[in-house]
Design a protein around this motif. Structure first.
Motif, PDB file in Angstrom:
ATOM      1  N   PRO A   6      31.321 -24.814 -13.029  1.00 52.02           N
ATOM      2  CA  PRO A   6      31.630 -25.515 -14.276  1.00 52.02           C
ATOM      3  C   PRO A   6      32.047 -24.548 -15.372  1.00 52.02           C
ATOM      4  N   GLN A   7      33.020 -24.966 -16.126  1.00 55.36           N
ATOM      5  CA  GLN A   7      33.494 -24.192 -17.259  1.00 55.36           C
ATOM      6  C   GLN A   7      33.324 -25.033 -18.525  1.00 55.36           C
ATOM      7  N   GLY A   8      33.563 -24.408 -19.642  1.00 57.36           N
ATOM      8  CA  GLY A   8      33.560 -25.158 -20.882  1.00 57.36           C
ATOM      9  C   GLY A   8      32.343 -24.906 -21.731  1.00 57.36           C
ATOM     10  N   SER A   9      32.140 -25.790 -22.667  1.00 59.05           N
ATOM     11  CA  SER A   9      31.093 -25.660 -23.673  1.00 59.05           C
ATOM     12  C   SER A   9      29.731 -26.012 -23.083  1.00 59.05           C
ATOM     13  N   PRO A  10      28.642 -25.646 -23.780  1.00 58.10           N
ATOM     14  CA  PRO A  10      27.313 -26.041 -23.296  1.00 58.10           C
ATOM     15  C   PRO A  10      27.144 -27.556 -23.248  1.00 58.10           C
ATOM     16  N   GLU A  11      27.815 -28.260 -24.172  1.00 51.22           N
ATOM     17  CA  GLU A  11      27.727 -29.720 -24.145  1.00 51.22           C
ATOM     18  C   GLU A  11      28.318 -30.283 -22.864  1.00 51.22           C
ATOM     19  N   GLN A  12      29.432 -29.701 -22.414  1.00 48.68           N
ATOM     20  CA  GLN A  12      30.080 -30.183 -21.194  1.00 48.68           C
ATOM     21  C   GLN A  12      29.236 -29.901 -19.957  1.00 48.68           C
ATOM     22  N   ILE A  13      28.687 -28.693 -19.871  1.00 51.52           N
ATOM     23  CA  ILE A  13      27.846 -28.351 -18.716  1.00 51.52           C
ATOM     24  C   ILE A  13      26.590 -29.213 -18.697  1.00 51.52           C
ATOM     25  N   TYR A  14      26.011 -29.451 -19.870  1.00 50.25           N
ATOM     26  CA  TYR A  14      24.808 -30.294 -19.952  1.00 50.25           C
ATOM     27  C   TYR A  14      25.124 -31.718 -19.519  1.00 50.25           C
ATOM     28  N   ARG A  15      26.283 -32.231 -19.923  1.00 53.42           N
ATOM     29  CA  ARG A  15      26.679 -33.588 -19.548  1.00 53.42           C
ATOM     30  C   ARG A  15      26.865 -33.701 -18.039  1.00 53.42           C
ATOM     31  N   GLU A  16      27.475 -32.697 -17.427  1.00 52.46           N
ATOM     32  CA  GLU A  16      27.647 -32.697 -15.978  1.00 52.46           C
ATOM     33  C   GLU A  16      26.299 -32.634 -15.263  1.00 52.46           C
ATOM     34  N   ALA A  17      25.387 -31.847 -15.806  1.00 54.26           N
ATOM     35  CA  ALA A  17      24.052 -31.747 -15.196  1.00 54.26           C
ATOM     36  C   ALA A  17      23.325 -33.077 -15.259  1.00 54.26           C
ATOM     37  N   ARG A  18      23.458 -33.780 -16.376  1.00 54.46           N
ATOM     38  CA  ARG A  18      22.813 -35.085 -16.508  1.00 54.46           C
ATOM     39  C   ARG A  18      23.394 -36.082 -15.510  1.00 54.46           C
ATOM     40  N   GLU A  19      24.675 -36.005 -15.268  1.00 52.73           N
ATOM     41  CA  GLU A  19      25.300 -36.895 -14.291  1.00 52.73           C
ATOM     42  C   GLU A  19      24.770 -36.618 -12.888  1.00 52.73           C
ATOM     43  N   LYS A  20      24.579 -35.339 -12.574  1.00 50.65           N
ATOM     44  CA  LYS A  20      24.062 -34.979 -11.251  1.00 50.65           C
ATOM     45  C   LYS A  20      22.646 -35.495 -11.045  1.00 50.65           C
ATOM     46  N   ILE A  21      21.811 -35.365 -12.076  1.00 51.94           N
ATOM     47  CA  ILE A  21      20.416 -35.777 -11.920  1.00 51.94           C
ATOM     48  C   ILE A  21      20.296 -37.291 -11.820  1.00 51.94           C
ATOM     49  N   GLN A  22      21.189 -38.009 -12.480  1.00 50.75           N
ATOM     50  CA  GLN A  22      21.186 -39.467 -12.392  1.00 50.75           C
ATOM     51  C   GLN A  22      21.653 -39.940 -11.019  1.00 50.75           C
ATOM     52  N   ASP A  23      22.509 -39.142 -10.372  1.00 52.10           N
ATOM     53  CA  ASP A  23      22.981 -39.473  -9.025  1.00 52.10           C
ATOM     54  C   ASP A  23      22.004 -39.023  -7.949  1.00 52.10           C
ATOM     55  N   GLY A  24      20.932 -38.346  -8.322  1.00 49.46           N
ATOM     56  CA  GLY A  24      19.980 -37.844  -7.340  1.00 49.46           C
ATOM     57  C   GLY A  24      20.403 -36.554  -6.678  1.00 49.46           C
ATOM     58  N   ASN A  25      21.440 -35.920  -7.198  1.00 51.62           N
ATOM     59  CA  ASN A  25      21.907 -34.637  -6.660  1.00 51.62           C
ATOM     60  C   ASN A  25      21.152 -33.514  -7.381  1.00 51.62           C
ATOM     61  N   TYR A  26      19.917 -33.286  -6.952  1.00 52.28           N
ATOM     62  CA  TYR A  26      19.053 -32.359  -7.678  1.00 52.28           C
ATOM     63  C   TYR A  26      19.493 -30.908  -7.506  1.00 52.28           C
ATOM     64  N   GLN A  27      20.082 -30.575  -6.336  1.00 52.58           N
ATOM     65  CA  GLN A  27      20.536 -29.208  -6.142  1.00 52.58           C
ATOM     66  C   GLN A  27      21.692 -28.890  -7.085  1.00 52.58           C
ATOM     67  N   GLY A  28      22.641 -29.816  -7.180  1.00 50.16           N
ATOM     68  CA  GLY A  28      23.745 -29.620  -8.116  1.00 50.16           C
ATOM     69  C   GLY A  28      23.271 -29.602  -9.551  1.00 50.16           C
ATOM     70  N   ASP A  29      22.276 -30.403  -9.846  1.00 55.41           N
ATOM     71  CA  ASP A  29      21.698 -30.423 -11.194  1.00 55.41           C
ATOM     72  C   ASP A  29      21.038 -29.085 -11.517  1.00 55.41           C
ATOM     73  N   ILE A  30      20.288 -28.554 -10.566  1.00 52.53           N
ATOM     74  CA  ILE A  30      19.613 -27.271 -10.765  1.00 52.53           C
ATOM     75  C   ILE A  30      20.634 -26.171 -11.041  1.00 52.53           C
ATOM     76  N   GLN A  31      21.707 -26.151 -10.259  1.00 53.18           N
ATOM     77  CA  GLN A  31      22.724 -25.121 -10.440  1.00 53.18           C
ATOM     78  C   GLN A  31      23.328 -25.160 -11.842  1.00 53.18           C
ATOM     79  N   ARG A  32      23.589 -26.353 -12.340  1.00 50.70           N
ATOM     80  CA  ARG A  32      24.228 -26.470 -13.647  1.00 50.70           C
ATOM     81  C   ARG A  32      23.265 -26.118 -14.778  1.00 50.70           C
ATOM     82  N   TYR A  33      22.022 -26.514 -14.657  1.00 46.05           N
ATOM     83  CA  TYR A  33      21.059 -26.157 -15.702  1.00 46.05           C
ATOM     84  C   TYR A  33      20.787 -24.651 -15.709  1.00 46.05           C
ATOM     85  N   GLU A  34      20.722 -24.058 -14.533  1.00 48.12           N
ATOM     86  CA  GLU A  34      20.533 -22.605 -14.485  1.00 48.12           C
ATOM     87  C   GLU A  34      21.736 -21.880 -15.078  1.00 48.12           C
ATOM     88  N   LEU A  35      22.922 -22.399 -14.790  1.00 47.03           N
ATOM     89  CA  LEU A  35      24.129 -21.807 -15.362  1.00 47.03           C
ATOM     90  C   LEU A  35      24.151 -21.970 -16.879  1.00 47.03           C
TER      91      LEU A  35
END
Length: 275
Positions: free
Chosen positions: A40-69
């Motif tokens: 993921p690229q872009g602002s912290p708001e964009q990365i945070y929004r993508e992470a929230r989408e992952k966690i709502q979809d149950g994709n916890y591994q993808g969510d973890i990666q984005r929050y760590e990033l």
């Protein structure tokens, strides 16, 4: 004749720039991103929004990666701070217990007055609570009362901290219920140790273990057996007066057998969540 300053500066900066580039590339891989992943690229708001989408979809591994990033790139951003609790939840749901505990400790340490610090204590207690038995033992209802109860003790301490420091927390009611189960679990283990001491003829140790159950786990069903063991140990030691006191206490404070009550009602205890 003076030396040319600009070419020398460029030669000095080139290795630094190259090292920084390699470090950034390696940092993405260390966060779990491979060569073919769309980092993921872009602002912290964009990365945070993508992470929230992952966690709502149950994709916890993808969510973890984005929050760590997000925390690695923008550690002082408001989104990174908001994402710390979401990352804690994602670790827990992804069965990464050690990472969840580390994340909870970090959040509690860095945000002691945060309005949701109670949640960090709660999830940390859940991780320890569910670490007592593996899925196979839960499936076959294995007796874990004779197993050392380090995880149960740590879970009890976290829930106790939550209940005492944040009594109005929305998680306090569930924490209290779990504490009742953990209290009984810890008492059962101590009684099993006292029983072992009796079989080995270590009557002083048996009496002390039984006494510890009565003092620390008042109300647990195992207290009744602890009183029996204490009386028997005192008699073996020739302390008949103390044995009589233990017998009288047991007779005047007969505890209900909770296991028989649950069997007669046909309902499993609340904590058998694996049924």
């Amino acid at each position: 004749m003076p030396f040319p300053a600009v070419p020398l500066l460029r030669r000095c900066l080139l290795p630094v720039i190259l090292a920084a580039t390699l470090l950034a590339a390696g940092g993405c891989k260390s966060l779990g991103w491979g060569d073919d992943d769309d980092v993921p690229q872009g602002s912290p708001e964009q990365i945070y929004r993508e992470a929230r989408e992952k966690i709502q979809d149950g994709n916890y591994q993808g969510d973890i990666q984005r929050y760590e990033l997000l925390e690695a790139r923008y550690p002082f951003s408001e989104q990174a701070k908001q994402g710390q609790l979401d990352l804690l939840y994602a670790y827990y749901k992804n069965h990464a217990g050690e990472s969840a505990i580390d994340q909870a400790d970090q959040f509690i340490r860095e945000n002691p007055t945060h309005p949701r610090v109670d949640y960090a204590h709660y999830v940390k207690g859940l991780v320890y609570f569910e670490g007592g038995a593996n899925w196979l033992e839960r499936l076959f209802r294995a007796d874990i009362s004779k197993r050392p109860a380090q995880e149960a003790r740590k879970s009890f301490q976290e829930f106790q901290t939550l209940v005492q420091q944040y009594p109005k927390s929305p998680y306090a009611t569930d924490a209290r219920q779990r504490m009742v189960y953990l209290r009984n679990r810890l008492a059962d283990y101590e009684v099993s140790v006292a029983r072992y001491y009796m079989k080995r003829g270590a009557y002083v140790g048996a009496a002390n273990r039984a006494k510890g159950v009565i003092e620390a786990y008042d109300g647990a069903p195992a207290v009744e057996e602890a009183l029996k063991i204490m009386a028997a140990a005192y008699r073996k030691l020739g302390m008949n007066d103390l044995a009589t006191v233990a017998d009288n206490v047991r007779k005047t404070n007969v505890l209900p057998d909770e296991s028989k009550q649950s069997e007669s009602s046909g309902d499993d205890p609340w904590w058998r969540f694996w049924n």
